[in-house]
Write an enzyme that holds these catalytic residues in place. Sequence first.
Site, PDB file in Angstrom:
ATOM      1  CG  HIS A 150     -24.686   8.775  -3.303  1.00  0.00           C
ATOM      2  ND1 HIS A 150     -24.405   9.056  -4.626  1.00  0.00           N
ATOM      3  CD2 HIS A 150     -26.043   8.845  -3.193  1.00  0.00           C
ATOM      4  CE1 HIS A 150     -25.542   9.313  -5.262  1.00  0.00           C
ATOM      5  NE2 HIS A 150     -26.552   9.181  -4.426  1.00  0.00           N
ATOM      6  CD  GLU A 151     -27.998   6.703  -0.661  1.00  0.00           C
ATOM      7  OE1 GLU A 151     -28.905   7.545  -0.565  1.00  0.00           O
ATOM      8  OE2 GLU A 151     -27.700   6.140  -1.724  1.00  0.00           O
TER       9      GLU A 151
ATOM     10  N   GLY B 151     -29.046   2.218  -2.551  1.00  0.00           N
ATOM     11  CA  GLY B 151     -29.205   3.053  -1.368  1.00  0.00           C
ATOM     12  C   GLY B 151     -30.310   4.070  -1.589  1.00  0.00           C
TER      13      GLY B 151
ATOM     14  CG  HIS C  73     -29.311  11.805  -1.236  1.00  0.00           C
ATOM     15  ND1 HIS C  73     -29.736  12.632  -2.247  1.00  0.00           N
ATOM     16  CD2 HIS C  73     -28.924  10.654  -1.842  1.00  0.00           C
ATOM     17  CE1 HIS C  73     -29.601  12.016  -3.413  1.00  0.00           C
ATOM     18  NE2 HIS C  73     -29.108  10.806  -3.200  1.00  0.00           N
TER      19      HIS C  73
ATOM     20  CD  GLN D 140     -32.254   9.406  -2.904  1.00  0.00           C
ATOM     21  OE1 GLN D 140     -31.777   8.618  -2.098  1.00  0.00           O
ATOM     22  NE2 GLN D 140     -32.140   9.243  -4.208  1.00  0.00           N
TER      23      GLN D 140
ATOM     24  CB  CYS E  47     -28.402   9.585  -7.747  1.00  0.00           C
ATOM     25  SG  CYS E  47     -29.488  10.161  -6.432  1.00  0.00           S
ATOM     26  CG  LEU E  48     -32.583   4.900  -6.874  1.00  0.00           C
ATOM     27  CD1 LEU E  48     -33.305   4.270  -5.691  1.00  0.00           C
ATOM     28  CD2 LEU E  48     -32.791   4.077  -8.137  1.00  0.00           C
TER      29      LEU E  48
HETATM   30 NI    NI Z   1     -28.666   9.284  -4.556  1.00  0.00          NI
END
Ligand code: NI
Length: 169
Positions: free
Chosen positions: A134-135, A46, A138, A51, A92-93
């Site tokens: 989670h997204e 995701g 963000h 981000q 997480c990226l």
């Molecule tokens: Ni993330």
Amino acid sequence: MALLTILCYPDPKLHKVAKPVAVVDAVIQKLVSDMLETMYEAKGIGLAATQVDVHQRVIVIDTSEERNQPLVLINPEITWKSEGTHLNEEGCLSVPGIYDGVVRHDAVHVTALDETGKSRVIEAQEILAVCIQHEMDHLMGKVFVEYLSPLKRNRIKTKMLKMHREDAR
Ligand code: NI
């Protein structure tokens, strides 16, 4: 398509709150396709626009094994959350190499626009439900490490800053 740069925690830009998309136009469609390419390249499940330093309510997700079921959520809103929750190991990226437990609702219902501007309802459970929560965090400027204890969070912050310094050399 183009690969986008993913912001890394503790970059303060990760804490900006995203604004709703006014109209799903060619600019948003280009953003969506770039975000998908970036997510697949980074082997993530995701990615939120926040981000990649675009502060609009856009998310891309693919939780399929085959990596061929992209899900695009524009202006997502949770309309229902299960009472049941569970502790899930998340990564997480924007926080590479860090995995830790976060409590999430088992299931959520979400309304969102797709990349054509069409409204849809998603009934998500398991990994998809976790990923959506989670997204969506963000988009509100929240990174999953903020659910952890201050001690853990500070350790992660120190580790990330050290890693960035080494990268910059
Ligand atoms: Ni993330």
